[in-house]
Design a protein around this motif. Structure first.
Motif, PDB file in Angstrom:
ATOM      1  N   ASP A  21      -4.928  12.905  53.184  1.00  0.00           N
ATOM      2  CA  ASP A  21      -3.609  12.888  53.809  1.00  0.00           C
ATOM      3  C   ASP A  21      -2.545  13.592  52.987  1.00  0.00           C
ATOM      4  O   ASP A  21      -1.663  14.264  53.522  1.00  0.00           O
ATOM      5  CB  ASP A  21      -3.167  11.441  54.060  1.00  0.00           C
ATOM      6  N   GLY A  71      -5.711  14.737  58.582  1.00  0.00           N
ATOM      7  CA  GLY A  71      -6.104  14.425  57.214  1.00  0.00           C
ATOM      8  C   GLY A  71      -7.167  13.333  57.194  1.00  0.00           C
ATOM      9  O   GLY A  71      -7.797  13.043  58.225  1.00  0.00           O
ATOM     10  N   ASP A 111      -5.657   7.777  56.023  1.00  0.00           N
ATOM     11  CA  ASP A 111      -4.615   6.968  56.646  1.00  0.00           C
ATOM     12  C   ASP A 111      -3.837   6.145  55.632  1.00  0.00           C
ATOM     13  O   ASP A 111      -3.745   4.920  55.739  1.00  0.00           O
ATOM     14  CB  ASP A 111      -5.193   6.040  57.726  1.00  0.00           C
ATOM     15  N   THR A 131      -5.358  11.259  61.493  1.00  0.00           N
ATOM     16  CA  THR A 131      -6.148  11.076  60.280  1.00  0.00           C
ATOM     17  C   THR A 131      -7.341  10.162  60.540  1.00  0.00           C
ATOM     18  O   THR A 131      -7.413   9.496  61.578  1.00  0.00           O
ATOM     19  CB  THR A 131      -5.257  10.488  59.166  1.00  0.00           C
TER      20      THR A 131
END
Lengths: 336, 336
Positions: B251, B276, B279, B292
């Motif tokens: 992320d 990403g 999280d 994510t």
DNA sequence: AACCTCCATTGAACCGTTTCAATCATGATT
DNA sequence: AATCATGATTGAAACGGTTCAATGGAGGTT
């Protein structure tokens, strides 16, 4: 096959247990020749001193306990990292606990740490409005080594290392005033808590020194010093209050403030200047890099550890609140 | 005044030290009446068992060591927090060390922890391409309790708890393909390391299963899995590569990617979808909330601790890589 | 009354270091 | 050759718990 003890080493090296022990502790009383001999046997047997027996003999675990409110605010993660590095340099270990800003949980953790025999404690006080401090007070009265970091409990201004947030707040506010902002507010938590009262104090002093009237309504008391807290505070007060300068009590909250303002179509810094405190690493890499008051994390941690080890060593450390200088970091979230 | 020991308690209570010890350990062999009597004296004297003597007797410190790469990536802070809570529930303490993604530093920390007598280790492997694993291998051969978390060393697929990132990566990529994206890339670190190879594997499988040709140029190897790393990667490859879908390896990096794209005037997700992994909590509160793959931090920590304590208890835990299910979290940074 | 059971308690061994007064060895000084 | 000084080594006590075989005592059974 049993565990290899110092006795086995002594027997094989043809010396006494005492000699082995002193060798391992690199005592100058043992001749170099003997040391060399003993170390060879140690190597050969793969001997390793029993840490439990050692702690027992020395009455020291060479470890210290660290209590932080949590890692949701990355500021505390950065502190933990710096603290760990500092403690490690002293060949000690760091145990950590998370208080979730509850003094009760904090007390429980302290109890646990004491049961584990930590040599000292470093505590970031919980932001708890009604803390029960009996346990901490007892430890202080027994002069158990304990240092408060980044803040302290109002009733207990002892052995603290923190940043001079009042000055940071003052300077930041002055710069807001100089930039021509008229309606500056601060969003903060309960002024009963040191981390907030310090910042409020500096904020207020800026107006006093410039000779501007100070109105209590400039101080917005909020709860939840987080992104969400900042977001919610704007929802609650912005339309009515119409500030053109906002100091949020920490960077996470400032980010929430910015997030909500932008979603309302307000331009930063053209319409509103925003600043935070702490200078966490993401503050500089936001879409709108954040103006903030940088806390000197490394120096604070080093000073705190130094103080703690002095106390552990039995030195008479005067109880004092040590405030380290801060740096105001101007970035794009505020007008100059 | 000397330290209060179990002898003092025994003398005052008029019983033997054995009785006091067994009372403190709540042994069923001691009668309730005696226990009550003893506990009163304990209370009165403010007696507290000496942790060093206790550890020594029990050959256990009831503490475990935890090594993480650092807290710059808040993901690790969140893991640390969850781990601490889990370990505490078991009445154990957590010591922590920071490897800075250096296997050498990791080895040093392990050594320190062993010297402190931790009962076991939980390690987030360093993202180090040429790790020296001799020490870890030795410990494994001695079956010292040790669990790897979130990843493992390629040569050592033992006692690991991690997220099923390959599936997460697969699912995410499928959703990008379904959304009509044509030029999808992944920005990753060295495929020699498990955390990256897993994600790459899932990424690739998505194309294979859909029947799309897979071109190695979809995999962009970068270094610095950070905000800055993501920022720099875009600078380097975007103009030439012109992707419309970007998977960043975590992320923080995804945020860097978004930051740089926006500053180039590229719209997200209209022009480019970005996602990403991890999280982390700030992922959801960005100006452009991040799509994510959420790692199940709590369950992973609980499973790892469970495994570790089984090993400490001497149970025969089969060496296995346990992969927990992930959840793909769709947010505004990607088109659906 | 003698014997047996069962439960609560005792007391001493044990864990593996560190520490330090006492001893021993060596070489120098008279 | 006797004495002394110095430095290296020893040996045993100490640290404060836990554990468990042995002991003691109360109650029940014959």
């Amino acid at each position: 096959m049993g565990k290899i003890t110092i006795k086995d080493v002594a027997a094989m090296a043809g010396v006494s247990v005492g000699t082995v022990s002193m060798t391992l502790n690199n005592s100058p009383k043992i001749s170099e020749a003997t040391k060399k001999n003993v170390m060879e046997i140690v190597e050969k047997l793969g001997y390793r001193r029993d840490p439990y027996a050692r702690s027992f003999s020395l009455s020291s675990s060479r470890s210290i306990g660290f209590i932080a409110p949590g890692f949701v605010n990355p500021f505390f993660g950065e502190v933990a990292e710096a603290l760990q590095a500092t403690v490690e340099e002293k060949n000690n270990s760091l145990m950590f606990g998370i208080s979730n800003d509850s003094a009760k949980q904090e007390a429980k953790l302290i109890d646990q740490f004491l049961d584990r025999g930590v040599d000292g404690l470093i505590i970031i006080p919980a932001e708890d409005v009604h803390p029960d401090l009996t346990q901490i007070k007892r430890l202080l009265s027994e002069s158990f080594p304990m240092v408060f970091l980044t803040s302290y409990y109002k009733e207990l201004p002892y052995h603290t290392v923190m940043a001079d947030l009042a000055s940071g707040s003052y300077e930041l506010t002055r710069s807001f005033i100089s930039a021509g902002l008229k309606n500056i507010i601060i969003i903060t938590g309960s002024p009963d808590l040191i981390p907030f009262s310090e910042r409020i104090y500096g904020f207020r002093r800026a107006f006093d020194e410039v000779g501007l009237p100070f109105d209590e309504s400039r101080v917005i008391i909020s709860d939840g010093m987080s992104y969400e807290g900042g977001y919610a505070a704007i929802d609650r007060i912005f339309d009515e209050r119409k500030p053109d300068g906002i100091l949020a009590i920490n960077d996470m909250m400032a980010m929430g403030v910015i997030g909500r303002l932008k979603s309302k179509g307000i331009r930063i810094p053209e319409d509103v200047s925003v600043a935070g405190f702490d200078d966490i690493s993401i503050a500089s890499i936001q879409e709108t890099p954040l103006t903030t008051v940088a806390q000197p994390i490394r120096p604070m941690c080093m000073a705190a550890v130094e103080k703690l080890f002095d106390m552990i060593a039995g030195k008479d450390v005067p109880a004092a609140v040590e405030k380290l200088p801060v740096r105001v970091q101007h970035r794009n979230s505020s007008r100059m």
